[in-house]
Design a protein around this motif. Structure first.
Motif, PDB file in Angstrom:
ATOM      1  N   MET A   1     -24.312 -16.175 -12.437  1.00 64.50           N
ATOM      2  CA  MET A   1     -22.807 -16.110 -12.227  1.00 64.50           C
ATOM      3  C   MET A   1     -21.985 -14.653 -12.403  1.00 64.50           C
ATOM      4  SD  MET A   1     -20.374 -18.316 -14.712  1.00 64.50           S
ATOM      5  CE  MET A   1     -20.704 -17.202 -15.999  1.00 64.50           C
ATOM      6  N   GLN A   2     -21.237 -14.411 -11.583  1.00 60.47           N
ATOM      7  CA  GLN A   2     -20.849 -13.045 -11.731  1.00 60.47           C
ATOM      8  C   GLN A   2     -19.625 -13.023 -12.948  1.00 60.47           C
ATOM      9  OE1 GLN A   2     -21.289  -9.828 -10.004  1.00 60.47           O
ATOM     10  NE2 GLN A   2     -22.858 -11.317  -9.103  1.00 60.47           N
ATOM     11  N   PRO A   3     -19.535 -11.987 -13.668  1.00 59.68           N
ATOM     12  CA  PRO A   3     -18.481 -12.059 -14.795  1.00 59.68           C
ATOM     13  C   PRO A   3     -17.062 -11.862 -14.294  1.00 59.68           C
ATOM     14  CG  PRO A   3     -19.530  -9.698 -14.530  1.00 59.68           C
ATOM     15  CD  PRO A   3     -20.405 -10.874 -13.561  1.00 59.68           C
ATOM     16  N   LEU A  73     -11.389 -26.181 -24.501  1.00 60.43           N
ATOM     17  CA  LEU A  73     -12.487 -25.400 -25.359  1.00 60.43           C
ATOM     18  C   LEU A  73     -13.691 -26.149 -25.829  1.00 60.43           C
ATOM     19  CD1 LEU A  73      -9.577 -24.019 -28.091  1.00 60.43           C
ATOM     20  CD2 LEU A  73     -10.413 -22.925 -25.909  1.00 60.43           C
ATOM     21  N   GLY A  74     -13.838 -27.120 -25.057  1.00 63.49           N
ATOM     22  CA  GLY A  74     -15.117 -28.071 -25.256  1.00 63.49           C
ATOM     23  C   GLY A  74     -15.167 -28.926 -26.592  1.00 63.49           C
ATOM     24  N   LEU A  86     -12.627 -18.987 -17.666  1.00 61.48           N
ATOM     25  CA  LEU A  86     -13.066 -17.591 -17.366  1.00 61.48           C
ATOM     26  C   LEU A  86     -14.173 -17.693 -16.329  1.00 61.48           C
ATOM     27  CD1 LEU A  86     -13.517 -16.078 -21.022  1.00 61.48           C
ATOM     28  CD2 LEU A  86     -11.487 -15.978 -19.266  1.00 61.48           C
ATOM     29  N   GLY A  87     -13.777 -18.821 -15.385  1.00 59.68           N
ATOM     30  CA  GLY A  87     -14.789 -18.997 -14.570  1.00 59.68           C
ATOM     31  C   GLY A  87     -16.162 -19.845 -14.483  1.00 59.68           C
ATOM     32  N   ALA A  88     -16.274 -20.376 -15.787  1.00 60.21           N
ATOM     33  CA  ALA A  88     -17.368 -21.092 -15.954  1.00 60.21           C
ATOM     34  C   ALA A  88     -17.087 -22.446 -16.328  1.00 60.21           C
ATOM     35  CB  ALA A  88     -18.050 -20.287 -17.196  1.00 60.21           C
ATOM     36  N   PRO A  89     -17.962 -23.563 -16.091  1.00 58.44           N
ATOM     37  CA  PRO A  89     -17.540 -24.885 -16.466  1.00 58.44           C
ATOM     38  C   PRO A  89     -17.786 -25.257 -18.109  1.00 58.44           C
ATOM     39  CG  PRO A  89     -19.890 -24.697 -15.565  1.00 58.44           C
ATOM     40  CD  PRO A  89     -19.433 -23.285 -15.465  1.00 58.44           C
ATOM     41  N   GLY A  92     -20.260 -27.166 -20.668  1.00 61.57           N
ATOM     42  CA  GLY A  92     -21.498 -26.650 -20.547  1.00 61.57           C
ATOM     43  C   GLY A  92     -21.562 -25.199 -20.848  1.00 61.57           C
ATOM     44  N   ALA A  93     -20.870 -24.333 -20.657  1.00 62.69           N
ATOM     45  CA  ALA A  93     -20.939 -22.972 -20.838  1.00 62.69           C
ATOM     46  C   ALA A  93     -20.325 -22.549 -22.034  1.00 62.69           C
ATOM     47  CB  ALA A  93     -20.403 -22.194 -19.555  1.00 62.69           C
ATOM     48  N   ALA A  94     -19.961 -23.211 -22.996  1.00 66.12           N
ATOM     49  CA  ALA A  94     -19.293 -22.878 -24.232  1.00 66.12           C
ATOM     50  C   ALA A  94     -19.636 -21.658 -24.976  1.00 66.12           C
ATOM     51  CB  ALA A  94     -18.998 -24.187 -25.097  1.00 66.12           C
ATOM     52  N   ARG A  95     -21.060 -21.752 -24.939  1.00 60.96           N
ATOM     53  CA  ARG A  95     -21.748 -20.597 -25.763  1.00 60.96           C
ATOM     54  C   ARG A  95     -21.494 -19.311 -24.999  1.00 60.96           C
ATOM     55  NH1 ARG A  95     -25.467 -21.815 -29.786  1.00 60.96           N
ATOM     56  NH2 ARG A  95     -26.162 -23.899 -29.917  1.00 60.96           N
ATOM     57  N   GLN A  96     -21.433 -19.199 -23.793  1.00 57.45           N
ATOM     58  CA  GLN A  96     -21.219 -18.044 -23.072  1.00 57.45           C
ATOM     59  C   GLN A  96     -19.613 -17.657 -23.034  1.00 57.45           C
ATOM     60  OE1 GLN A  96     -23.204 -20.526 -21.529  1.00 57.45           O
ATOM     61  NE2 GLN A  96     -24.993 -19.518 -22.485  1.00 57.45           N
TER      62      GLN A  96
END
Length: 334
Positions: A1-3, A73-74, A86-89, A92-96
């Motif tokens: 995944m691109q930043p 915010l999960g 920020l482009g992430a699901p 699922g991508a909470a840690r990142q």
């Protein structure tokens, strides 16, 4: 995944512009949250928050704003639909994603037996990305930014509601953030404190931070936000640039004159409705279909012998737009 793309900080905070082609910082599709068998708290929400914006998430208490933020915010899982931060699901991508996000949700949770400074030190220590060697300086800057330096050694349990809000905001600002999520950030603040928080929001936006600001205070949103979404009863009513929200909503004409009775008669003859007289000032709603030219109205008043001391049109406010869109007053819970 691109930043995510780097924010274009050359865009003024109040312009409402975002870098061309930039992906939304927040994006939802059909986002829904249902508790039990009742009406959904959030129902099929499609939201898009442009990068670099100050995005006002507007609605009366109970309209689904805080539930939406918790899903973004999960903190809770949606019943249906999807959300991207920020482009992430999410979740699922909470840690990142979450290390790049600062948040103040429903007031801060503080350790009452610790001082304001020690609370921030504790919060910073819990961040695995925070460099412990610069912790003291980071905490000092955050306290200064929210105006709590003088109260830094005071126990948090002795803080007023407004001071607690400031401390929670300081915690959200310990690290540079791509996105700052604020849920009723001026709750409990006095007028001066509200002005300072609004100035801080503008400063953060100018530095490239996207600010997602949930509020039921129309004046707060109108003063700082470049984009707005309106919620009512768990549903999205509208979203877009703040300057365009009132498009299509009838504006008002205001006349200051000692001859209010004659002025009212002339204005009614030219199609104005909802006339309101307060002392020597009369206002009325302009018709949406074929509105009269203000210059012609002014000339008609003068021909009728009305002594005009001031004359002008007023654009539709956020409150006007909200009532027109939802058909209810803003203090009505959704």
């Amino acid at each position: 995944m691109q930043p995510p793309p780097v924010p274009d900080t050359s865009v003024p905070a109040q312009s409402g512009a975002a870098p061309s082609g930039a992906a939304p910082v927040v994006e939802t599709r059909g986002l829904t949250k249902r508790y039990g068998g009742g009406r959904p708290a959030v129902d099929g929400l499609d939201l898009s928050v442009p990068r670099g914006s100050v995005f006002g998430f507007l609605g009366p208490n109970g309209s689904g704003k805080t539930t939406t933020i918790r899903m973004l915010l999960g903190l809770i899982e949606p019943s249906a639909g999807s959300a991207r931060l920020l482009g992430a699901p999410m979740p699922g991508a909470a840690r990142q994603v979450l290390p790049k996000v600062g948040a103040l949700i429903e007031g801060p949770a503080l350790y009452g037996f610790l001082s304001g400074r020690d609370n921030l030190l504790r919060f910073d220590a819990a961040d695995p990305t925070a460099d412990p060697r610069t912790r003291a300086a980071r905490v000092g800057r955050a306290l200064e930014r929210v105006g709590l330096t003088a109260a830094a050694r005071k126990k948090a349990r002795a803080y007023s509601l407004g001071m607690k809000q400031r401390l929670g905001l300081a915690a959200a600002l310990l690290q540079p953030r791509e996105l700052l999520v604020l849920d009723e950030p001026t709750n409990g603040l006095d007028p001066q404190g509200m002005r300072e928080i609004r100035a801080l929001v503008r400063e953060l936006a100018a530095d490239g931070t996207t600010v997602f600001l949930s509020s039921h205070l129309l004046d707060e949103v109108e003063q700082v936000c470049t984009h707005v979404a309106v919620m009512a009863g768990g549903r999205l009513v509208t979203q877009g640039r703040a300057t365009e929200l009132g498009a299509g909503v009838r504006g008002r004409l205001a006349v200051t004159t000692p001859d209010t009775a004659d002025a009212a008669r002339v204005l009614k003859e030219h199609g104005l409705t909802e006339l309101i007289v307060a002392d020597d000032r009369i206002t009325g709603e302009l018709p949406t279909a074929d509105p009269p030219d203000p210059a012609d109205l002014n000339a008609a008043l003068v021909r009728a012998g009305v002594r005009v001391r001031a004359f002008g049109t007023e654009r539709a406010s956020l409150e006007d737009a909200f009532v027109a869109l939802t058909g209810e007053g803003f203090d009505v819970a959704g």
